[in-house]
Motif scaffolding. Sequence first.
Motif, PDB file in Angstrom:
ATOM      1  N   SER A   1       0.868  -1.189   0.000  1.00 35.90           N
ATOM      2  CA  SER A   1       0.000   0.000   0.000  1.00 35.90           C
ATOM      3  C   SER A   1       0.900   1.232   0.000  1.00 35.90           C
ATOM      4  O   SER A   1       2.107   1.126   0.279  1.00 35.90           O
TER       5      SER A   1
ATOM      6  N   MET B   1       0.716   3.475   2.213  1.00 38.59           N
ATOM      7  CA  MET B   1       1.115   3.656   3.608  1.00 38.59           C
ATOM      8  C   MET B   1       2.269   2.724   3.978  1.00 38.59           C
ATOM      9  O   MET B   1       3.142   3.098   4.766  1.00 38.59           O
TER      10      MET B   1
ATOM     11  N   TYR C   1      -1.879  14.484   3.202  1.00 37.97           N
ATOM     12  CA  TYR C   1      -2.880  13.413   3.243  1.00 37.97           C
ATOM     13  C   TYR C   1      -3.135  12.996   4.701  1.00 37.97           C
ATOM     14  O   TYR C   1      -2.188  12.804   5.474  1.00 37.97           O
TER      15      TYR C   1
ATOM     16  N   GLU D   1       4.459  16.809   0.183  1.00 38.69           N
ATOM     17  CA  GLU D   1       3.552  16.241  -0.802  1.00 38.69           C
ATOM     18  C   GLU D   1       3.322  17.350  -1.816  1.00 38.69           C
ATOM     19  O   GLU D   1       3.034  18.481  -1.416  1.00 38.69           O
TER      20      GLU D   1
ATOM     21  N   ASP E   1       6.069  12.933  -1.709  1.00 36.92           N
ATOM     22  CA  ASP E   1       4.925  12.100  -2.087  1.00 36.92           C
ATOM     23  C   ASP E   1       4.355  12.715  -3.356  1.00 36.92           C
ATOM     24  O   ASP E   1       3.789  13.803  -3.335  1.00 36.92           O
TER      25      ASP E   1
ATOM     26  N   PHE F   1      -0.226  12.533  -6.535  1.00 40.36           N
ATOM     27  CA  PHE F   1      -1.192  13.288  -7.350  1.00 40.36           C
ATOM     28  C   PHE F   1      -0.705  13.480  -8.788  1.00 40.36           C
ATOM     29  O   PHE F   1      -1.498  13.765  -9.667  1.00 40.36           O
TER      30      PHE F   1
ATOM     31  N   SER G   1       1.340   6.297  -3.845  1.00 40.45           N
ATOM     32  CA  SER G   1       0.315   5.293  -3.651  1.00 40.45           C
ATOM     33  C   SER G   1      -0.002   4.804  -5.061  1.00 40.45           C
ATOM     34  O   SER G   1      -0.600   5.541  -5.851  1.00 40.45           O
TER      35      SER G   1
ATOM     36  N   LYS H   1      -3.476   4.665  -6.878  1.00 36.60           N
ATOM     37  CA  LYS H   1      -4.073   5.811  -7.571  1.00 36.60           C
ATOM     38  C   LYS H   1      -3.755   5.784  -9.069  1.00 36.60           C
ATOM     39  O   LYS H   1      -4.138   4.860  -9.728  1.00 36.60           O
TER      40      LYS H   1
ATOM     41  N   ILE I   1      -4.681  -2.083  -4.149  1.00 35.74           N
ATOM     42  CA  ILE I   1      -4.019  -1.205  -3.181  1.00 35.74           C
ATOM     43  C   ILE I   1      -2.527  -1.488  -3.304  1.00 35.74           C
ATOM     44  O   ILE I   1      -2.105  -2.652  -3.265  1.00 35.74           O
ATOM     45  N   GLY I   2      -1.738  -0.434  -3.486  1.00 34.06           N
ATOM     46  CA  GLY I   2      -0.291  -0.647  -3.617  1.00 34.06           C
ATOM     47  C   GLY I   2       0.483   0.637  -3.381  1.00 34.06           C
ATOM     48  O   GLY I   2      -0.080   1.734  -3.364  1.00 34.06           O
TER      49      GLY I   2
END
Length: 353
Positions: free
Chosen positions: A48, A50, A73, A116, A145, A148, A167, A170, A179-180
């Motif tokens: 994920s 996270m 986030y 981010e 991060d 986006f 992530s 997305k 999820i990754g």
Amino acid sequence: YQTSTYTQEGVGQHKGYEYARGANPTRAALETCLAALENARFGLAFGSGMAAEAAVLNLLSSGDHVVSMEDLYGGTYRLFEKVLRRYGIEFTYVDAREPANVEAALQPNTRMVWVETPANPLLQLVDIAAVAGITKSRGIPLVVDSTFCSPYLQNPLDLGADIVVHSTTKYLGGHSDLIGGAAAMNDEVIYRTVKFHQNSVGGVPGPFDCWLVQRGIKTLALRMEAHCKNGMEVAGFLSGHPRVMAVYYPGLESHPQFELAKRQMRGFGGMLAFEMEGGLEAAKEVLSRTRILALAESLGGVESLIGHPATMSHVAMPPEERLSRGITDGLIRLSVGIEDVEDLIEDLGQAIG
Ligand code: PLP
């Protein structure tokens, strides 16, 4: 390779694969691909976003300090405040739109700067090259991060960052079906340390999910072009709507960091947020009325999603903290998908009224 283990040719003799928490060929293929997309020497895939963040944060030890930003986030904020603070790691949040604020917050024990850009949910930008100029001379790793943007729109390592995280749930996956997470870096010591923690803590992705991310990446370019085009048109429509008080989208000339967006990003993406006149009640009405934009957590998939940061993505943040950061009850976040944009605008128009 849907397997947990590998037969070995003899005692101490194998082809580099012993047990799939440590390595899996499907994951290795994805990691090579992620590194290539970020112009990085090394890539790592995680179970994920996270898990990727947690493994990178394992570079820290008790007593260390991190400078991060206010627009962040909610899950990252929760990991910092509810998990890592208990291990004796301190965090300071600044308005990182101004690189001098990052510099001013540095302490003798600052061991990481975490930003981010664009940030979730207010689409604030951070000048990666300027912040890297501050961190490099002090030997402090800069983590970006870049979820986006995806690697199609921005490559933080090329601008001086030390680690980029995503992530992959997305845009990289792109179809809201996995999820990754991912991390990429150039420094071998950082890579080996993060990989050591990945194996020790265990937040690895399954091979099927790795395969799905790779399949998603095959259309990343096409999808991102469509997200950018639709994002711009939806932002333009919202900007002209009398019931919309503010639109946050880096592609609008009215965005205070439009010049930085043009310099740092190759496109403006599909994420935007807007502020409804009438606060929570008005926002709730809009959120309950859209028919094409689905009310759901997450972002970056081909289908458009609408969300309410105060009660969804940023619910982990205490209300006073949220409000002080500008995440009001009337704020709505959109992940603009790749549908016909006329349909999206019509849907938003009837929902806003
Ligand atoms: N970073 C950003 C900017 C995100 O928006 C998210 C999730 O929404 C994450 C990280 C966490 O990723 P994941 O949900 O894959 O764990």
